[in-house]
Design a protein around this motif. Structure first.
Motif, PDB file in Angstrom:
ATOM      1  N   ALA A 116      32.113 -33.264 -53.884  1.00  0.00           N
ATOM      2  CA  ALA A 116      32.317 -34.340 -52.910  1.00  0.00           C
ATOM      3  C   ALA A 116      31.125 -34.417 -51.980  1.00  0.00           C
ATOM      4  N   ASN A 117      30.833 -35.613 -51.533  1.00  0.00           N
ATOM      5  CA  ASN A 117      29.821 -35.789 -50.499  1.00  0.00           C
ATOM      6  C   ASN A 117      30.419 -35.487 -49.135  1.00  0.00           C
ATOM      7  N   VAL A 118      29.570 -35.044 -48.228  1.00  0.00           N
ATOM      8  CA  VAL A 118      29.933 -34.957 -46.817  1.00  0.00           C
ATOM      9  C   VAL A 118      29.203 -36.112 -46.121  1.00  0.00           C
ATOM     10  N   TYR A 119      29.917 -36.828 -45.270  1.00  0.00           N
ATOM     11  CA  TYR A 119      29.370 -38.019 -44.619  1.00  0.00           C
ATOM     12  C   TYR A 119      29.104 -37.756 -43.141  1.00  0.00           C
ATOM     13  N   ARG A 120      28.308 -38.624 -42.550  1.00  0.00           N
ATOM     14  CA  ARG A 120      28.092 -38.606 -41.107  1.00  0.00           C
ATOM     15  C   ARG A 120      28.192 -40.033 -40.594  1.00  0.00           C
ATOM     16  N   ARG A 159      47.751 -42.279 -31.593  1.00  0.00           N
ATOM     17  CA  ARG A 159      46.696 -43.272 -31.464  1.00  0.00           C
ATOM     18  C   ARG A 159      45.530 -42.861 -30.566  1.00  0.00           C
ATOM     19  N   ASN A 160      45.601 -41.707 -29.908  1.00  0.00           N
ATOM     20  CA  ASN A 160      44.433 -41.257 -29.155  1.00  0.00           C
ATOM     21  C   ASN A 160      43.674 -40.162 -29.897  1.00  0.00           C
ATOM     22  N   LEU A 161      44.029 -39.954 -31.169  1.00  0.00           N
ATOM     23  CA  LEU A 161      43.351 -38.964 -32.004  1.00  0.00           C
ATOM     24  C   LEU A 161      42.531 -39.689 -33.061  1.00  0.00           C
ATOM     25  N   ILE A 162      41.212 -39.546 -32.995  1.00  0.00           N
ATOM     26  CA  ILE A 162      40.332 -40.131 -33.997  1.00  0.00           C
ATOM     27  C   ILE A 162      39.782 -39.000 -34.858  1.00  0.00           C
ATOM     28  N   ILE A 163      39.967 -39.102 -36.151  1.00  0.00           N
ATOM     29  CA  ILE A 163      39.536 -38.036 -37.055  1.00  0.00           C
ATOM     30  C   ILE A 163      38.026 -38.114 -37.251  1.00  0.00           C
ATOM     31  N   PRO A 164      37.309 -37.029 -36.959  1.00  0.00           N
ATOM     32  CA  PRO A 164      35.859 -37.031 -37.186  1.00  0.00           C
ATOM     33  C   PRO A 164      35.555 -37.068 -38.676  1.00  0.00           C
ATOM     34  N   VAL A 165      34.452 -37.687 -39.033  1.00  0.00           N
ATOM     35  CA  VAL A 165      34.129 -37.826 -40.448  1.00  0.00           C
ATOM     36  C   VAL A 165      33.709 -36.492 -41.055  1.00  0.00           C
ATOM     37  N   ASN A 166      33.237 -35.564 -40.224  1.00  0.00           N
ATOM     38  CA  ASN A 166      33.028 -34.172 -40.634  1.00  0.00           C
ATOM     39  C   ASN A 166      33.246 -33.309 -39.405  1.00  0.00           C
ATOM     40  N   GLN A 167      33.416 -32.011 -39.586  1.00  0.00           N
ATOM     41  CA  GLN A 167      33.803 -31.185 -38.442  1.00  0.00           C
ATOM     42  C   GLN A 167      32.671 -30.989 -37.435  1.00  0.00           C
ATOM     43  N   TYR A 168      31.437 -31.239 -37.826  1.00  0.00           N
ATOM     44  CA  TYR A 168      30.342 -31.161 -36.874  1.00  0.00           C
ATOM     45  C   TYR A 168      30.422 -32.278 -35.834  1.00  0.00           C
ATOM     46  N   GLU A 169      31.130 -33.349 -36.156  1.00  0.00           N
ATOM     47  CA  GLU A 169      31.251 -34.491 -35.253  1.00  0.00           C
ATOM     48  C   GLU A 169      32.506 -34.393 -34.367  1.00  0.00           C
ATOM     49  N   LEU A 170      33.035 -33.210 -34.231  1.00  0.00           N
ATOM     50  CA  LEU A 170      34.304 -33.022 -33.535  1.00  0.00           C
ATOM     51  C   LEU A 170      34.308 -33.625 -32.137  1.00  0.00           C
TER      52      LEU A 170
END
Length: 491
Positions: A42-46, A244-255
Motif C-alpha cells: 500500500a502507498n502512504v499518502y500525505r 464530527r470534531n474528529l478528523i482522521i489524519p491521512v497518516n500518523q505523522y499528520e496527527l
C-alpha cells in the motif's frame, strides 16, 4: 495491490476474535463465517493542503491485514449486497458495531458482510486472544527513521488525540487496503473470496471513529482517478455515530496537522449516503456546527437520521451482544456499563439502523431516495432541548418517545477517571441511562396496558409507512415498549 488472500481455518478451539458464530448462532440461520489474511502493498499518502487533496508520500509498503466474511452458506440465497465495515478500533479492541446494529437485517435479506481491521492498535488484543492465529499481522512503518515532529506525551494532552501513536506501525496504509479489497470483491479474480456469490452492489459503513475514517475516505480518496478507475468504488455509504470534531489524519505523522473543518463531514458524494446519529453526537462534538442538509443533488445524495432516545453506546450494542464472553474477560476487555445509574440506556437503535440499511439498499437499486426526518432540536450551545417528560425534542422517534414510560438520557454519571473522552470528567457522554416513570404517572397517562398497546401500535404503523421502521421489526419494538410499561407498573 493485494498479492495473496489466505483463508484461516476455524475449529471449536481456534476461531476469529469476537466471532459472530458465538454471539449470533450464524450456522443455525443459514450463514457462515470465514476469516482471511490479505497480503499486499500500500502507498502512504500525505496531505497537500488543509483540504481533501492528498499525494503519495511512500510507495508500495508491505502489509498483512485481516478481514472476516459473514454470508449465506447457499450462494443462491445471497441478495447481491456486500457491506464492508471499517471495524471500530477506538477501545483497542475490534468492535464491529455496524454488524451488531445491522446483522438482523443482513441475515433476513441474504446480504454479505465483510469486516476489515482498520487500525493496527487492535492487533495487541488479538494477540492476547490467540497469538498463534494472529502473530503474522503486520502494518510496519516504511519510514521508521523519520521521527515524529511532536512529543507523544504532549500530543496526548490535546483534545481529539487518541492514545494509539506508535512509530513502529503506520495507520496510513489503510486507505489502499480498503480500496484494493473493494476492487478485488468486485472482480472475477481467482483469489476473490466471494467469487461464488453474486456481487451486484458494494456498500461501505463505519461507526464512530470508523465513520470519521469513512468521511476522510470519501473526501480524499474515493474520487481520485487512480482509485475510482472511471466508476464508483462503492455504490452507497452508511455511517453511524460519527464524531464530527474528529478528523482522521491521512497518516500518523499528520496527527497534529491543521485540517479544514469540512473534512469532518461529507462535502460531496455522488452515491447515496445515509448518516445516522444518536443523541450523544447530534449536538456535541461540533456536530451542530458541521451539519449538512438533506439533498437529492446528483453530486450530493444525502440523508441524516438523528435517533432520539439513543446514546452512542447502549446495553444492546455494547454490553449484551457480547454475552459476558469468557474470551473477552480473559484478555480483560469485556465491554461494560460504567455509569452509576440502575439502568444503562437500552434504546433499541438497532431497529432504526435496520431500516436505514434497507433504505440505502433501495435507494441504490431504484434511485428512489428515502423520506426525510426531523432533526433533534438543540439550543444555542448545541445541547438537546427537552420536552415536558425530559426526553429530547424532534429527531427520528418511535413509540418509546411518543408514548414514553420513562426518560432516556445520553449522558451518565461516572467516577472521575473512567471516561474515555475526558479523564477529568464525572460524566460519560457516550453511554447514557434510562429512568422509569412511576406506575401512578403511567396510569394517569395511558389508563391501562391494553390502551397503551393500541397507542403504540398505531404509532409504529405510522413509522413503518414512512420507512423508518421495518415491518418485520414492528412486533419486537411493540413488545419492548409493552415489557417496559409492565415492568414500570402499568396494568
Amino acid at each position: 495491490m493485494i498479492n495473496k488472500i489466505k483463508q484461516l481455518s476455524i475449529t471449536d478451539t481456534n476461531y476469529p476474535f469476537a466471532t459472530a458464530e458465538k454471539y449470533c448462532e450464524l450456522s443455525q440461520k443459514g450463514y457462515e463465517e470465514t476469516e482471511y489474511f490479505m497480503y499486499g502493498t500500500a502507498n502512504v499518502y500525505r496531505s497537500i493542503d488543509k483540504n481533501e487533496k492528498v499525494e503519495v508520500a511512500t510507495e508500495d509498503a508491505p502489509y498483512i491485514n485481516r478481514f472476516v466474511v459473514r454470508g449465506p452458506k447457499n450462494p443462491e440465497a445471497c441478495s447481491g449486497n456486500v457491506v464492508i465495515e471499517i471495524i471500530n478500533p477506538t477501545s483497542f479492541m475490534e468492535i464491529d458495531r455496524m454488524w451488531i446494529l445491522g446483522h438482523k437485517e443482513f441475515i433476513r435479506n441474504g446480504d454479505i458482510y465483510i469486516g476489515i481491521t482498520s487500525k493496527p492498535n487492535t492487533i495487541k488484543k488479538m494477540l492476547e486472544f490467540n497469538e498463534e492465529r494472529y502473530e503474522s499481522l503486520s502494518w510496519k512503518n516504511p519510514t521508521p527513521e523519520i521521527p515524529f515532529s511532536f512529543e507523544i506525551e504532549e500530543a496526548l494532552k490535546r483534545k481529539n488525540i487518541l492514545p494509539d501513536i506508535d512509530l513502529t506501525y503506520e495507520t496510513g496504509l489503510f486507505w489502499d487496503m480498503l480500496t484494493d479489497l473493494a476492487w478485488l470483491i468486485r472482480s472475477d479474480e481467482e483469489k476473490n473470496p466471494l467469487l461464488k456469490y453474486p456481487r451486484k452492489h458494494l456498500y461501505l459503513t463505519g461507526w464512530s471513529q470508523s465513520a470519521c475514517y469513512l468521511f476522510r475516505y470519501v473526501n480524499s480518496f474515493a474520487y481520485r482517478p487512480e482509485v475510482s478507475k472511471g466508476s464508483a468504488v462503492f455504490d452507497g455509504y452508511l455511517t453511524g455515530g460519527g464524531v464530527r470534531n474528529l478528523i482522521i489524519p491521512v497518516n500518523q505523522y499528520e496527527l497534529l496537522k491543521e485540517y479544514d473543518y469540512k473534512l469532518s463531514r461529507i462535502e460531496k458524494v455522488s452515491e447515496p449516503f445515509i448518516a445516522v446519529q444518536t443523541e450523544s453526537e447530534n449536538g456535541r462534538f461540533e456536530s451542530w456546527r458541521t451539519m449538512r442538509q438533506d439533498s437529492d443533488s446528483p453530486d450530493f445524495k444525502y440523508r441524516l437520521y438523528e435517533v432520539t432516545g439513543a446514546s452512542h453506546d447502549t446495553m444492546y450494542s455494547y454490553v449484551n451482544y457480547y454475552q459476558n464472553d469468557p474470551d473477552l474477560k480473559r484478555i480483560n476487555h469485556l465491554p461494560k456499563y460504567i455509569g452509576k445509574h440502575e439502568e444503562g440506556n437500552d434504546y433499541p437503535s438497532q431497529i432504526f439502523f435496520a431500516a436505514a440499511f434497507r433504505n440505502l439498499f433501495h435507494w441504490v437499486r431504484t434511485g428512489v431516495a428515502p423520506n426525510h426526518c426531523k432533526r433533534i432540536k438543540v439550543d444555542a450551545d448545541g445541547e438537546n432541548c427537552k420536552d415536558a417528560f425530559g426526553n429530547a425534542l424532534g429527531g427520528l422517534r418511535s413509540c418509546l418517545l411518543n408514548y414514553p414510560t420513562g426518560r432516556y438520557n445520553s449522558t451518565s454519571n461516572i467516577e472521575v477517571g473512567m471516561s474515555f473522552v475526558d479523564l477529568d470528567s464525572d460524566k460519560d457522554g457516550l453511554f447514557g441511562y434510562q429512568e422509569a416513570f412511576s406506575s401512578g404517572m403511567l396510569k394517569e397517562l395511558y389508563g391501562d396496558i391494553e390502551n397503551y398497546r393500541k397507542l403504540i401500535t398505531l404509532d409504529t404503523e405510522e413509522q413503518i409507512s414512512k420507512g423508518f421502521i421495518c415491518k418485520e421489526d414492528a412486533e419486537e419494538l411493540i413488545e419492548i415498549a409493552i415489557g417496559l410499561a409492565r415492568k414500570r407498573g402499568l396494568k
